[in-house]
Write a protein that holds these residues in place. Structure first.
Motif, PDB file in Angstrom:
ATOM      1  N   UNK A  93      80.315   3.741  40.834  1.00 35.10           N
ATOM      2  CA  UNK A  93      81.188   3.066  39.862  1.00 35.10           C
ATOM      3  C   UNK A  93      81.323   3.905  38.595  1.00 35.10           C
ATOM      4  N   UNK A  94      80.203   4.365  38.059  1.00 33.01           N
ATOM      5  CA  UNK A  94      80.223   5.135  36.815  1.00 33.01           C
ATOM      6  C   UNK A  94      80.964   6.453  36.999  1.00 33.01           C
ATOM      7  N   UNK A  95      80.733   7.137  38.115  1.00 35.29           N
ATOM      8  CA  UNK A  95      81.411   8.414  38.369  1.00 35.29           C
ATOM      9  C   UNK A  95      82.925   8.241  38.391  1.00 35.29           C
ATOM     10  N   UNK A  96      83.391   7.219  39.089  1.00 38.25           N
ATOM     11  CA  UNK A  96      84.831   7.046  39.260  1.00 38.25           C
ATOM     12  C   UNK A  96      85.490   6.514  37.991  1.00 38.25           C
ATOM     13  N   UNK A  97      84.790   5.640  37.247  1.00 38.56           N
ATOM     14  CA  UNK A  97      85.358   5.133  36.003  1.00 38.56           C
ATOM     15  C   UNK A  97      85.445   6.250  34.963  1.00 38.56           C
ATOM     16  N   UNK A  98      84.422   7.074  34.872  1.00 32.30           N
ATOM     17  CA  UNK A  98      84.462   8.204  33.940  1.00 32.30           C
ATOM     18  C   UNK A  98      85.615   9.138  34.282  1.00 32.30           C
ATOM     19  N   UNK A  99      85.798   9.410  35.566  1.00 34.36           N
ATOM     20  CA  UNK A  99      86.885  10.302  35.976  1.00 34.36           C
ATOM     21  C   UNK A  99      88.248   9.685  35.679  1.00 34.36           C
ATOM     22  N   UNK A 100      88.387   8.387  35.933  1.00 37.75           N
ATOM     23  CA  UNK A 100      89.664   7.708  35.695  1.00 37.75           C
ATOM     24  C   UNK A 100      90.060   7.779  34.230  1.00 37.75           C
ATOM     25  N   UNK A 101      89.102   7.654  33.337  1.00 36.50           N
ATOM     26  CA  UNK A 101      89.387   7.598  31.903  1.00 36.50           C
ATOM     27  C   UNK A 101      89.263   8.958  31.219  1.00 36.50           C
ATOM     28  N   UNK A 102      88.893   9.983  31.961  1.00 40.81           N
ATOM     29  CA  UNK A 102      88.765  11.311  31.374  1.00 40.81           C
ATOM     30  C   UNK A 102      87.576  11.452  30.451  1.00 40.81           C
ATOM     31  N   UNK A 103      86.521  10.679  30.708  1.00 39.58           N
ATOM     32  CA  UNK A 103      85.326  10.736  29.872  1.00 39.58           C
ATOM     33  C   UNK A 103      84.132  11.201  30.698  1.00 39.58           C
ATOM     34  N   UNK A 104      82.967  11.278  30.046  1.00 37.06           N
ATOM     35  CA  UNK A 104      81.781  11.846  30.693  1.00 37.06           C
ATOM     36  C   UNK A 104      80.782  10.813  31.176  1.00 37.06           C
ATOM     37  N   UNK A 105      80.550   9.792  30.360  1.00 34.41           N
ATOM     38  CA  UNK A 105      79.462   8.856  30.645  1.00 34.41           C
ATOM     39  C   UNK A 105      79.935   7.413  30.481  1.00 34.41           C
ATOM     40  N   UNK A 106      79.183   6.502  31.095  1.00 32.62           N
ATOM     41  CA  UNK A 106      79.525   5.076  31.112  1.00 32.62           C
ATOM     42  C   UNK A 106      78.306   4.260  30.716  1.00 32.62           C
ATOM     43  N   UNK A 107      78.515   3.296  29.841  1.00 36.39           N
ATOM     44  CA  UNK A 107      77.502   2.295  29.518  1.00 36.39           C
ATOM     45  C   UNK A 107      78.030   0.953  30.037  1.00 36.39           C
ATOM     46  N   UNK A 108      77.491   0.434  31.145  1.00 36.98           N
ATOM     47  CA  UNK A 108      78.030  -0.802  31.724  1.00 36.98           C
ATOM     48  C   UNK A 108      77.507  -2.039  31.017  1.00 36.98           C
ATOM     49  N   UNK A 109      78.432  -2.955  30.712  1.00 35.28           N
ATOM     50  CA  UNK A 109      78.060  -4.236  30.117  1.00 35.28           C
ATOM     51  C   UNK A 109      78.798  -5.341  30.877  1.00 35.28           C
ATOM     52  N   UNK A 110      78.947  -6.513  30.272  1.00 38.53           N
ATOM     53  CA  UNK A 110      79.544  -7.645  30.981  1.00 38.53           C
ATOM     54  C   UNK A 110      80.854  -8.113  30.362  1.00 38.53           C
ATOM     55  N   UNK A 111      80.824  -8.517  29.117  1.00 38.68           N
ATOM     56  CA  UNK A 111      82.012  -9.058  28.467  1.00 38.68           C
ATOM     57  C   UNK A 111      82.615  -8.055  27.497  1.00 38.68           C
ATOM     58  N   UNK A 112      83.858  -8.317  27.112  1.00 35.07           N
ATOM     59  CA  UNK A 112      84.511  -7.448  26.145  1.00 35.07           C
ATOM     60  C   UNK A 112      83.777  -7.405  24.823  1.00 35.07           C
ATOM     61  N   UNK A 113      83.333  -8.556  24.361  1.00 36.24           N
ATOM     62  CA  UNK A 113      82.606  -8.590  23.089  1.00 36.24           C
ATOM     63  C   UNK A 113      81.331  -7.755  23.170  1.00 36.24           C
ATOM     64  N   UNK A 114      80.657  -7.773  24.314  1.00 36.41           N
ATOM     65  CA  UNK A 114      79.467  -6.942  24.483  1.00 36.41           C
ATOM     66  C   UNK A 114      79.821  -5.459  24.413  1.00 36.41           C
ATOM     67  N   UNK A 115      80.968  -5.100  24.983  1.00 30.77           N
ATOM     68  CA  UNK A 115      81.395  -3.700  24.906  1.00 30.77           C
ATOM     69  C   UNK A 115      81.627  -3.296  23.454  1.00 30.77           C
ATOM     70  N   UNK A 116      82.267  -4.175  22.679  1.00 30.59           N
ATOM     71  CA  UNK A 116      82.522  -3.868  21.266  1.00 30.59           C
ATOM     72  C   UNK A 116      81.216  -3.770  20.499  1.00 30.59           C
ATOM     73  N   UNK A 117      80.335  -4.737  20.692  1.00 30.84           N
ATOM     74  CA  UNK A 117      79.034  -4.686  20.016  1.00 30.84           C
ATOM     75  C   UNK A 117      78.283  -3.407  20.385  1.00 30.84           C
ATOM     76  N   UNK A 118      78.355  -3.037  21.660  1.00 29.60           N
ATOM     77  CA  UNK A 118      77.684  -1.812  22.108  1.00 29.60           C
ATOM     78  C   UNK A 118      78.316  -0.585  21.468  1.00 29.60           C
ATOM     79  N   UNK A 119      79.646  -0.593  21.343  1.00 30.37           N
ATOM     80  CA  UNK A 119      80.342   0.507  20.698  1.00 30.37           C
ATOM     81  C   UNK A 119      79.945   0.651  19.240  1.00 30.37           C
TER      82      UNK A 119
END
Length: 408
Positions: A93-119
């Motif tokens: 999952x992380x490999x393919x998502x990073x490739x799709x978005x043109x980035x290197x690494x992935x931090x997986x979370x659950x909700x959008x708000x969690x992604x923002x807080x993590x960011x």
């Protein structure tokens, strides 16, 4: 309390929610029981065309067969390990998502708000460890009228008083500037700035699209200032605007991208922070985490979502049908619509206030078999599943015309 012995009607179910559910939402009075593709059905069997798609969480429609199959297949194998152990779905999952978005690494979370807080945490950690900002002095520049979620930290930099009132004290460290104003943004950036955090298109504000060159300008300002560009693509990303990410319309590559909603295919909550290795690499074991983040079921569904996007078919479809949406709305300007903004299959439609609020218009559309939702005042948003057909979209626009012109 004894459970009812007969199927409850929509009215009965709505009344039953009143004493037992917190009143943090004001839904339209429709009770959905089944759904497939772009259509939902209520408990009485009435069908509605879904023109909201779960605020973009249902980009691929309800119960997309490839996503349902991926979930069923994983349910029969493994659903959760926590991050105390590895699981066999997360790396792919992380490999393919990073490739799709043109980035290197992935931090997986659950909700959008969690992604923002993590960011936010990630940007601050990077500022201290890499940029050298003195401890506890990092600032983040954000835009007025933003919507990034509803946690206490996030509402600390909201300008929506409904979201803020009664929830203080607020988290410091944020500087708010007008959206689409590069000069104001540049003036707010200084040596303490960890990041600029913005939505490439402001969804909750009414699908506000910045001027051409704004996103490229943000990228240049952050590059010169030596701070991060964090793009919240939770609503705008994953095909909605006709590109994988909305920033691609200007050829911009942020340092960090926040994803959610459609990443879970409308089946499970899945979000992620994706970014450059030198940014995500500042995190070390024990500094951040999530029991469910990156769970095998989420990773399986998320991988299936990425597979759908890897072909580019959904992005092309959103771009092509977006022209149908734009042309249909343009024909309504002066006929109940005073203005609109659209990109791909996403539009904010400003209705003549004399015809009613956005809520009132949404209720009239519901009676015509179309589900949409207001944002503020007399503005409604349209964000149908990317699986909608041209005929279905044209039919929805005809219903909007009927509601506005005839006052049905």
């Amino acid at each position: 309390m004894t459970a009812p012995t007969h199927p409850r009607t929509s009215d009965e179910l709505i009344r039953a929610e009143e004493p037992v559910l917190a009143h943090n939402y004001h839904p339209l009075p429709v009770v959905v029981a089944r759904a497939e593709g772009a259509w939902v059905e209520d408990v009485e069997g009435r069908r509605y065309l879904d023109m909201l798609a779960g605020y973009s969480a249902l980009n691929f429609g309800h119960r997309h067969p490839a996503l349902v199959e991926a979930a069923h297949r994983q349910l029969d194998r493994l659903t959760l390990t926590s991050r105390a152990f590895h699981n066999d779905r997360l790396a792919g999952f992380a490999e393919r998502l990073a490739a799709l978005t043109g980035q290197d690494m992935v931090l997986p979370m659950n909700t959008g708000a969690e992604a923002v807080e993590s960011g936010i945490k990630l940007a601050r950690k990077w500022a201290y460890d890499v940029k050298g900002v003195p401890a506890d002095r990092a600032t983040i520049v954000v835009a007025a009228d933003n919507f990034h979620g509803r946690t206490t930290t996030i509402v600390s930099f909201s300008t929506d008083e409904t979201a803020r009132s009664g929830f203080g004290p607020f988290t410091p460290g944020f500087r708010i500037v007008p959206y689409n104003d590069l000069a104001a943004l540049e003036a707010a950036v200084d040596e303490t700035t960890a990041a600029v955090l913005i939505e490439p298109i402001q969804g909750e504000a009414g699908v506000l699209i910045p001027d051409d060159g704004y996103l490229a300008g943000v990228r240049e300002v952050t590059r010169r200032a030596g701070c991060l560009f964090v793009a919240d693509e939770i609503q705008s990303g994953l095909g909605r605007t006709g590109r994988t990410l909305a920033v691609e319309h200007e050829g911009v590559v942020p340092d960090v991208v926040l994803l959610g909603k459609a990443l879970g295919g409308g089946i499970v909550p899945v979000s992620a922070v994706v970014g450059r290795r030198e940014v995500l690499g500042v995190l070390h074991p024990g500094e951040h985490g999530s029991t469910f983040g990156g769970n095998p079921l989420a990773a399986a569904v998320g991988t299936a979502v990425v597979e759908l996007l890897e072909t580019g078919a959904f992005q092309r479809r959103a771009a092509e049908l977006g022209e149908v949406l734009r042309d249909g709305l343009a024909a309504l300007v002066g006929r109940g619509v005073v203005g609109f903004r659209s990109r791909g299959l996403w539009a904010g439609v400003d209705v003549d206030p004399a015809l009613g609020t956005g809520r009132a218009v949404s209720e009239r559309l519901m009676r015509e078999g179309i589900l949409a939702k207001d944002t503020h005042g007399s503005t409604i948003r349209l964000a149908p599943p990317l699986t909608i057909t041209a005929d279905e979209l044209t039919s929805a626009l005809a219903s909007l015309e009927k509601v506005l012109v005839s006052g049905a």
